[in-house]
Design a protein around this motif. Structure first.
Motif, PDB file in Angstrom:
ATOM      1  N   TRP A  42       1.010   4.646  -3.380  1.00 12.16           N
ATOM      2  CA  TRP A  42      -0.215   4.684  -1.872  1.00 12.16           C
ATOM      3  C   TRP A  42      -0.357   5.916  -3.435  1.00 12.16           C
ATOM      4  O   TRP A  42      -2.077   6.671  -4.084  1.00 12.16           O
ATOM      5  CB  TRP A  42       0.306   5.837  -0.954  1.00 12.16           C
ATOM      6  N   GLU A  57       1.079  -0.595   0.271  1.00 10.63           N
ATOM      7  CA  GLU A  57       0.109   0.474  -0.243  1.00 10.63           C
ATOM      8  C   GLU A  57       0.649   1.502  -0.094  1.00 10.63           C
ATOM      9  O   GLU A  57       0.548   2.008  -0.743  1.00 10.63           O
ATOM     10  CB  GLU A  57      -0.671  -0.376   1.478  1.00 10.63           C
ATOM     11  N   LEU A  58       1.770   1.399   0.563  1.00 14.06           N
ATOM     12  CA  LEU A  58       2.492   2.266   1.056  1.00 14.06           C
ATOM     13  C   LEU A  58       3.528   2.687  -0.179  1.00 14.06           C
ATOM     14  O   LEU A  58       3.917   3.690  -0.510  1.00 14.06           O
ATOM     15  CB  LEU A  58       3.644   2.042   2.145  1.00 14.06           C
ATOM     16  N   CYS A 107      -1.455   2.218   7.886  1.00 16.94           N
ATOM     17  CA  CYS A 107      -0.452   1.139   6.966  1.00 16.94           C
ATOM     18  C   CYS A 107       0.682   1.080   7.773  1.00 16.94           C
ATOM     19  O   CYS A 107       1.775   0.627   7.986  1.00 16.94           O
ATOM     20  CB  CYS A 107       0.093   0.829   5.706  1.00 16.94           C
ATOM     21  N   ARG A 108       1.046   3.133   7.916  1.00 18.92           N
ATOM     22  CA  ARG A 108       2.505   3.648   8.683  1.00 18.92           C
ATOM     23  C   ARG A 108       2.826   3.153   9.907  1.00 18.92           C
ATOM     24  O   ARG A 108       3.698   2.590  10.353  1.00 18.92           O
ATOM     25  CB  ARG A 108       2.367   5.254   8.337  1.00 18.92           C
ATOM     26  N   LEU A 168      -3.480   4.673   4.762  1.00 17.71           N
ATOM     27  CA  LEU A 168      -2.539   4.746   4.489  1.00 17.71           C
ATOM     28  C   LEU A 168      -1.579   5.268   6.100  1.00 17.71           C
ATOM     29  O   LEU A 168      -0.766   4.425   6.738  1.00 17.71           O
ATOM     30  CB  LEU A 168      -1.969   6.123   3.780  1.00 17.71           C
TER      31      LEU A 168
END
Length: 507
Positions: A60, A56-57, A101-102, A98
């Motif tokens: 993005w 995902e990252l 995810c981080r 996001l």
């Protein structure tokens, strides 16, 4: 013995013994199942979530950019206020995904908690994209609906790629889109829109099947990696155990050598007194014995003491060699002269058995650079062994020369029983004796050849045994060509070649 086998046997449900081969196969199968289960365990579940977050990252900007392009493409067919509201909702939902995810990359390894959070975020993200299907399209323009259909297919495909690592996250992010498209098509009531709904459903099913295949491949990859990591860990553990065993063996060997060196030294002190007094009594220095038997006893004590002193000296020499404490006092050593001196020392023992000596010193250089005491000990040990195992009336051959490689060597050959090939490593070990020596009680401590081998290696040389059972033995001690004195290496090589050619011609 039958009791031991019965105790170790394993039986099946019918009471029949199970072969050990099958038991090993079952153990291997269980280990494989355990490794495969480890690939889907909690730690790997968290790792698959991290892989999803990394995907995902890494990409993005793609989905927000797609949403912006779709919004701009529909601006002529839909109210700009609805499109703006939809775009804001999509960007907000994407931002939530996001952010999670981080946090996942640095957060605690709680797979269940993170999976729940990401499931909710994916569902929200899918619902925001699904809202595009209900934007008012003026005049129900088919091109606009086809554009929405294409955008939904792209989003479903991207979610399939990113969420295939964790299948539960694939459904909340994609099912709302397909469901919204099918519902809107049904509300339109035209065949064109029904066709779009059917195609969208078929594509969705295909993508799910494809994602399942990718997920299975990923699980296999994780399983193989788990096996590789387990093997590496086992290898590291085995290496550590091996290193520890080697260190302990070296320490034990050093301790043994130090013990032997110390004890041998301490034993020689009282033994010298025993030898001295027994020699006085044997020779009747202080007057004759009233009983002659006492003189014989004293002679036996003296002979036994001499044997024990010789054995102690051999143990002391070997322990010093093994401990690396044997210091060479190197000088110019005329090899042929040393061998001749040793032959003269052993000639009386040879004459007792009627053994003849044959000497061949042709091609020997002037001298070598070595420890003369060590070279003498090498010669005496080899001559002693040769005389011991040569039958009465036999022959012992002494030779000094330079081989084809320009290396000086000395050799002692006998025509005794020889050594079986499988016993050669045994006789080169400390206290090792061949079967012939044990069966015929030839005596000796089994230290002669190990000492010769150790002294040769201290001189950068080696000991070689050429032997065939029933045809005698030749012990060859080869020194490095660098120890030659009096001739260059090229001259030594020529001498070795000439010697070889002369022998071939004679043959």
């Amino acid at each position: 013995m039958s009791v031991d086998h019965a105790a170790e046997a394993t039986f099946d449900g019918d009471g029949r013994p199970v072969p050990r081969v099958l038991l090993r196969e079952n153990d291997d199968h269980r280990n494989a199942v355990d490794r495969d289960a480890a690939a889907t365990g909690p730690s790997f579940e968290y790792e698959r979530l991290r892989m999803f977050a990394a995907n995902e990252l890494s990409a993005w900007p793609a989905m927000p950019l797609l949403a912006l392009v779709v919004c701009l493409a529909l601006v002529n067919w839909a109210p700009i206020e609805q499109l703006g509201l939809w775009l804001a909702a999509v960007l907000m939902a994407k931002g939530i995904v996001l952010a999670l995810c981080r946090q996942l990359e640095n957060g605690p390894a709680d797979a269940d908690a993170w999976r729940g959070k990401l499931w909710a975020a994916e569902f929200l993200y899918g619902m925001t994209w699904a809202g595009l299907a209900f934007v008012d399209i003026t005049s129900h323009h088919q091109a606009a609906y086809f554009l929405i259909f294409a955008a939904f297919v792209i989003v479903v495909a991207s979610r399939m790629i990113f969420a295939s690592t964790v299948m539960p996250l694939l459904y909340p992010g994609t099912i709302p889109l397909t469901a919204a498209l099918v519902l809107r098509s049904a509300l339109m009531g035209e065949m064109f829109y029904f066709s779009l709904a059917i195609v969208a459903t078929a594509i969705h099913v295909y993508f799910i099947l494809l994602a399942r295949g990718l997920n299975a491949t990923l699980l296999d990859m994780l399983s193989y990696r788990a096996q590789k990591d387990a093997l590496i860990a086992e290898l590291e553990q085995s290496r550590a155990v091996s290193e520890e065993a080697r260190r302990r063996a070296e320490n034990a060997s050093m301790a043994k050598s130090r013990f032997l060196a110390t004890m041998s030294h301490e034993l020689r002190t009282p033994l010298n007194a025993i030898l001295g007094f027994s020699e006085v009594m044997k020779d009747e220095v202080l007057g004759p014995h009233t009983t002659p038997t006492y003189r014989n006893y004293a002679a036996d004590i003296y002979d036994s003491g001499q044997h024990l002193l010789h054995l102690i000296n051999e143990i002391l020499d070997l322990s010093r060699i093994e401990a690396g404490r044997y210091e060479l006092n190197e000088s110019r050593v005329p090899l042929a002269e040393v061998m001749e001196d040793c032959r003269r020392l052993m000639i009386m023992r040879a004459e007792e058995k009627g053994i003849d000596f044959v000497e061949d010193y042709d091609g020997m250089p002037e001298a070598i650079w070595a420890d003369e005491r060590a070279v003498r000990q090498i010669c005496l040990n080899l001559l002693s062994n040769a005389i011991k195992f040569t039958p009465r009336g036999g022959t012992v051959t002494l030779r000094c020369s330079v081989n084809e490689g320009g290396e000086p060597f000395l050799s002692v050959s006998d025509d005794g029983p020889g050594i079986p090939e499988h016993e050669v490593p045994l006789v080169l070990r400390s206290f090792g004796q061949g079967a012939f020596a044990r069966e015929n009680a030839e005596g000796g401590s089994g230290l002669g050849l190990p000492i010769v081998k150790g002294l040769a290696e201290l001189h950068d040389g080696r000991l070689e045994l050429e032997t065939r059972e029933g045809q005698g033995t030749t012990a060859i001690v080869i020194f490095s060509w660098k120890r030659l004195i009096g001739r260059s290496n090229s001259e030594a090589l020529e001498s070795g070649e000439d010697s070889r050619l002369s022998k071939e011609n004679a043959a």
